[in-house]
Scaffold this motif. Structure first.
Motif, PDB file in Angstrom:
ATOM      1  N   ASN A  54       0.772  -1.114  -0.135  1.00  0.00           N
ATOM      2  CA  ASN A  54       0.085   0.051  -0.040  1.00  0.00           C
ATOM      3  C   ASN A  54       0.716   1.179   0.006  1.00  0.00           C
ATOM      4  N   PHE A  55       1.734   1.321  -1.030  1.00  0.00           N
ATOM      5  CA  PHE A  55       2.676   2.484  -1.157  1.00  0.00           C
ATOM      6  C   PHE A  55       2.868   2.559  -2.662  1.00  0.00           C
ATOM      7  N   TYR A  56       3.415   3.782  -3.019  1.00  0.00           N
ATOM      8  CA  TYR A  56       3.602   4.295  -4.497  1.00  0.00           C
ATOM      9  C   TYR A  56       5.258   4.592  -4.310  1.00  0.00           C
ATOM     10  N   ILE A  57       5.655   4.454  -5.636  1.00  0.00           N
ATOM     11  CA  ILE A  57       7.056   4.793  -5.863  1.00  0.00           C
ATOM     12  C   ILE A  57       7.247   6.029  -6.911  1.00  0.00           C
ATOM     13  N   ASP A  58       7.613   7.009  -6.277  1.00  0.00           N
ATOM     14  CA  ASP A  58       7.750   8.236  -7.212  1.00  0.00           C
ATOM     15  C   ASP A  58       6.246   8.675  -7.766  1.00  0.00           C
ATOM     16  N   PRO A  59       5.316   8.814  -7.077  1.00  0.00           N
ATOM     17  CA  PRO A  59       4.175   9.065  -7.384  1.00  0.00           C
ATOM     18  C   PRO A  59       3.890  10.647  -8.029  1.00  0.00           C
ATOM     19  N   TRP A  60       2.979  10.828  -9.020  1.00  0.00           N
ATOM     20  CA  TRP A  60       2.706  11.929  -9.581  1.00  0.00           C
ATOM     21  C   TRP A  60       1.836  12.729  -8.899  1.00  0.00           C
ATOM     22  N   PHE A  61       1.034  12.137  -8.061  1.00  0.00           N
ATOM     23  CA  PHE A  61      -0.027  13.015  -7.464  1.00  0.00           C
ATOM     24  C   PHE A  61       0.096  12.577  -5.900  1.00  0.00           C
ATOM     25  N   PRO A  62      -0.562  13.505  -5.081  1.00  0.00           N
ATOM     26  CA  PRO A  62      -0.279  13.243  -3.451  1.00  0.00           C
ATOM     27  C   PRO A  62      -1.076  11.744  -3.050  1.00  0.00           C
ATOM     28  N   VAL A  63      -0.105  10.993  -2.267  1.00  0.00           N
ATOM     29  CA  VAL A  63      -0.667   9.691  -1.840  1.00  0.00           C
ATOM     30  C   VAL A  63      -0.270   9.761  -0.352  1.00  0.00           C
ATOM     31  N   ASP A  64      -0.693   8.905   0.483  1.00  0.00           N
ATOM     32  CA  ASP A  64      -0.230   8.785   1.835  1.00  0.00           C
ATOM     33  C   ASP A  64       1.279   8.290   2.157  1.00  0.00           C
ATOM     34  N   PHE A  65       1.757   7.418   1.164  1.00  0.00           N
ATOM     35  CA  PHE A  65       3.169   7.119   1.385  1.00  0.00           C
ATOM     36  C   PHE A  65       3.874   6.911   0.028  1.00  0.00           C
ATOM     37  N   ALA A  66       5.010   7.729   0.057  1.00  0.00           N
ATOM     38  CA  ALA A  66       5.733   7.845  -1.259  1.00  0.00           C
ATOM     39  C   ALA A  66       7.004   7.484  -1.107  1.00  0.00           C
ATOM     40  N   VAL A  67       7.483   6.457  -1.692  1.00  0.00           N
ATOM     41  CA  VAL A  67       9.008   5.854  -1.661  1.00  0.00           C
ATOM     42  C   VAL A  67       9.621   6.686  -2.952  1.00  0.00           C
ATOM     43  N   ILE A  68      10.755   7.553  -2.531  1.00  0.00           N
ATOM     44  CA  ILE A  68      11.235   8.241  -3.668  1.00  0.00           C
ATOM     45  C   ILE A  68      12.571   7.814  -4.113  1.00  0.00           C
ATOM     46  N   THR A  69      12.829   7.572  -5.277  1.00  0.00           N
ATOM     47  CA  THR A  69      14.010   7.339  -5.833  1.00  0.00           C
ATOM     48  C   THR A  69      15.238   8.209  -5.857  1.00  0.00           C
TER      49      THR A  69
END
Length: 339
Positions: free
Chosen positions: A17-32
């Protein structure tokens, strides 16, 4: 097993339940890494490498919620193990390894295999599925070795000095500008734009020593005469550059591999310096993962995925919000905030 999904918000891991490098606001973003097309405003929580954290705070907001880890460190998110490995792209850049019930996916973000002496070199990670960029995924793109390119820069600047010219080098503020600075470390009187100086401080905080430089004072144009000036692409067509005395202009970008790019921009010189992998680097990275399936994003996705399939590596081109030309590489950007 399906460990990642390509959604309209970015790469999503449903198990974690997380995103990697998301383009829009999310709760949890893993950033490269900290380029703005990968690290965007509005996430409730960010996870990144230690060296990326101060840049995120500088570029997004000081009060954002950021957790950081080192290379090789693993955290568990809803039974998905997340581990950061060096991508070699820019300072703090990371490949994200996801492991769940023995199944491994690696999301590479942006990467390069050249070791320029600033970022931690790319580290291949074996996996079942690999997500690769293809910004320069055409055989025409082949970078000179770092010492050779550095010598070309040094020779150009020296020639300009002999001819009474001011060398003006255009390079992105995060990554490219520091590479140019390091390449010219034997020079004195190097001036950098304020946006570059701010990011230089992040490098220095991480223990990376940069050559001495001064911040440009555009009100004292005489001080720029004969100097080496490094500016971001946002200033390329501005009156600021046009007013630099006796300027010789060079664009530093992977796109300069094609001579027409330099002529189109009416620059005096173009240097094919990139923080992305060239064709050979992309192929080497993919092969070293030994992945059973490769997803190709960002750039020449159709060409590169077609070639991978032809040589026996199952690959699929993926359309993403940012594709074709990576904004941090394009010398025509009008906004420094739009990486």
């Amino acid at each position: 097993m399906k460990l990642i999904e390509f959604t309209n918000k970015g790469i999503y891991c449903p198990q974690g339940n997380f995103y990697i490098d998301p383009w829009f606001p999310v709760d949890f973003a893993v950033i490269t890494h900290a380029h703005a097309d990968h690290a965007r405003w509005g996430m409730k929580k960010y996870l990144c490498h230690h060296d990326t954290k101060p840049i995120l705070k500088l570029r997004i907001a000081e009060d954002i919620s950021v957790q950081s880890v080192g290379y090789g460190e693993t955290i568990n998110k809803n039974n998905v193990e997340i581990t950061f490995f060096p991508a070699g792209h820019v300072i703090g850049s990371a490949q994200i390894k996801l492991e769940y019930k023995g199944f491994v996916v690696v999301v590479s973000g942006d990467y390069k295999l050249q070791d320029e002496g600033l970022s931690v070199p790319f580290h291949p990670v074996k996996c079942h599925e690999f997500v690769t960029e293809s910004t320069f995924g055409l055989p025409i793109y082949h970078w000179d070795e770092v010492p050779i390119m550095n010598r070309k820069l040094q020779d150009w600047v020296s020639q300009n000095r002999e001819n009474g010219k001011t060398s003006v080098l255009v390079g992105y503020s995060l990554g490219k500008a520091q590479r140019i600075l390091k390449a010219l470390e034997s020079n004195d009187n190097i001036l950098v734009h304020n946006s570059i100086a701010k990011l230089n401080s992040a490098f220095e905080e991480s223990g990376i020593e940069l050559p001495s430089y001064s911040v440009i004072d555009f009100t004292h144009k005489s001080e720029m005469q004969g100097a080496t000036v490094i500016v971001p692409p946002a200033l390329l067509d501005s009156n600021v550059i046009k007013k630099i005395p006796n300027a010789a202009l060079a664009i530093c970008s992977g796109w300069m591999q094609v001579r027409g790019s330099r002529r189109w921009r009416s620059a005096d010189a173009g240097f094919a310096i990139s923080d992305h992998a060239d064709w050979d680097g992309l192929l080497q990275a993919v092969k070293e993962t030994e992945a059973e399936k490769v997803y190709v994003t960002h750039g020449f996705t159709d060409v590169f995925s077609k070639y991978l399939n032809e040589i026996g590596i199952e690959a699929e081109a993926i359309s993403t919000r940012f594709g074709g030309e990576e904004p941090d590489e394009v010398p025509t950007d009008s906004s420094e905030n739009k990486n």
